[in-house]
Design an enzyme around this catalytic site. Structure first.
Site, short mmCIF file in Angstrom:
data_model
loop_
_atom_site.label_atom_id
_atom_site.label_comp_id
_atom_site.label_asym_id
_atom_site.label_seq_id
_atom_site.Cartn_x
_atom_site.Cartn_y
_atom_site.Cartn_z
N ARG A 195 30.06 48.53 38.61
CA ARG A 195 29.60 48.87 36.99
C ARG A 195 28.06 48.89 37.28
O ARG A 195 27.36 48.55 38.00
CB ARG A 195 29.89 47.91 36.14
N LYS A 220 31.23 41.15 34.97
CA LYS A 220 31.78 41.08 33.72
C LYS A 220 32.75 40.32 33.29
O LYS A 220 33.05 39.67 32.05
CB LYS A 220 32.27 42.54 33.45
N HIS A 295 39.19 43.45 39.42
CA HIS A 295 40.18 43.58 38.31
C HIS A 295 41.12 42.36 38.57
O HIS A 295 41.53 42.15 39.66
CB HIS A 295 40.85 44.74 38.33
N TYR A 305 41.92 52.80 35.48
CA TYR A 305 41.09 53.39 36.38
C TYR A 305 41.25 54.26 37.82
O TYR A 305 40.64 54.98 38.31
CB TYR A 305 40.14 52.20 36.87
#
Length: 318
Positions: A195, A220, A295, A305
């Site tokens: 990211r 994140k 993930h 994605y």
């Protein structure tokens, strides 16, 4: 003021305060007085809390809770904006599902359903905290239907678009400006699926070229992860050996302007993550893909994605 009086062999305590009446008998005067003091204190607190507005709750949440959460900057923008709306003047206890529904519908006229859903998540957290503060007894946001989720984005940059946006950022191989750093960050994102925020946080001590990975101490989802580097990713990271000096917000703005100059429509920096994961899926399995991307939910990985075209899939069959 509480009334303590003898009632036969027992003592009766009576409390009349703020329209409330409570009465109970006890074996001793001391017990009756202690109970009466506790009831008066409880009424005083509840009356005070009933005067708190939604704006008071938003301020308290922003200071006490949001400031310690990931995504604080985005939450602060939302909470601050909400403080200036009409609904914020309502007393916290008097906010109803109808108020939330009216606010939701108004927001949907200005922003996407996905944005409203994110904002409702924050607002729900405010009311949940309010229950713990004893400012309210229910989370009214949970009683309001959420906007229908839009279809997941499937936008991926073409090779031509990648070249054009990098050219619009003025990058030709040497890193001399912030724009050049953003170009390198974009190309690195396409190679690694990192990211923008993760890339901006890379410092010299996170780079391990001998072992071909970048250590991300804070991501994140709240966990650290090591991101493997392709040969191209190694080449790119060598262009910024001390790490990046850019920041996510301004970088997104600069990238958007570069897309406009390059006459590219509907592309965001974050679409690079979808492109990267689709490319990587041709080299590794889904479990390895999740390890690279960070993930925890494979459903999100596959539906949001991973976006191969029919041509991509056909090539895998040969």
């Amino acid at each position: 003021m509480a009334s303590i009086r003898k009632d036969g062999k027992r003592w009766r305590a009576e409390v009349r305060k703020s329209g409330q009446y409570h009465s109970k008998t006890f074996p001793s005067k001391m017990q009756a007085k202690a109970w009466a003091d506790e009831i008066e204190s409880s009424i005083h607190k509840s009356v005070g809390k009933s005067d708190y507005t939604l704006k008071d709750a938003l301020k308290k949440f922003l200071t006490d809770i949001s400031s310690k959460r990931k995504g604080h900057r985005q939450e602060r923008v939302f909470l601050t904006r909400l403080m200036d709306t009409e609904i914020a003047s309502e007393t916290f206890k008097s906010v109803t599902p109808a108020h939330i529904k009216e606010w939701r519908d108004s927001r949907l006229e200005k922003v996407s359903a996905a944005t409203v859903n994110r904002e409702m998540n924050v607002l729900s957290a405010v009311f949940q905290a309010g229950i713990e503060w004893e400012w309210t007894t229910e989370n009214v946001v949970r009683q309001v239907k959420r906007p229908q989720k839009p279809r997941p984005r499937d936008r991926r940059p073409t090779e031509d678009e990648i070249d054009r946006v990098v050219m619009a950022l003025g990058f030709d191989g040497d890193v001399e400006t912030k724009q050049h750093e953003i170009a390198v960050a974009y190309l690195l994102a396409i190679e690694t699926a990192m990211r923008l925020g993760e890339i901006c946080g890379i410092r010299k001590e996170h780079i391990h070229l001998d072992e071909r990975y970048i250590a991300l101490p804070d991501t994140k989802n709240g966990t650290s992860r090591n991101v493997p580097l392709s040969k191209e990713a190694v080449r790119l990271i060598k262009l910024v050996p001390d790490g990046f000096t850019i920041t996510p917000g301004p970088s997104s703005v600069v990238f958007k302007k570069a897309c406009k100059r390059a006459q590219i429509e509907g592309l965001t920096f974050h679409d690079s993550r979808r492109e990267a994961l689709t490319r990587l899926s041709k080299k590794v399995g889904v479990m390895e893909l999740a390890k690279i991307s960070g993930h925890k939910d494979l459903k999100t990985l596959l539906t949001v994605y991973y976006a191969p075209t029919a041509t991509d899939l056909a090539a895998m069959l040969d």
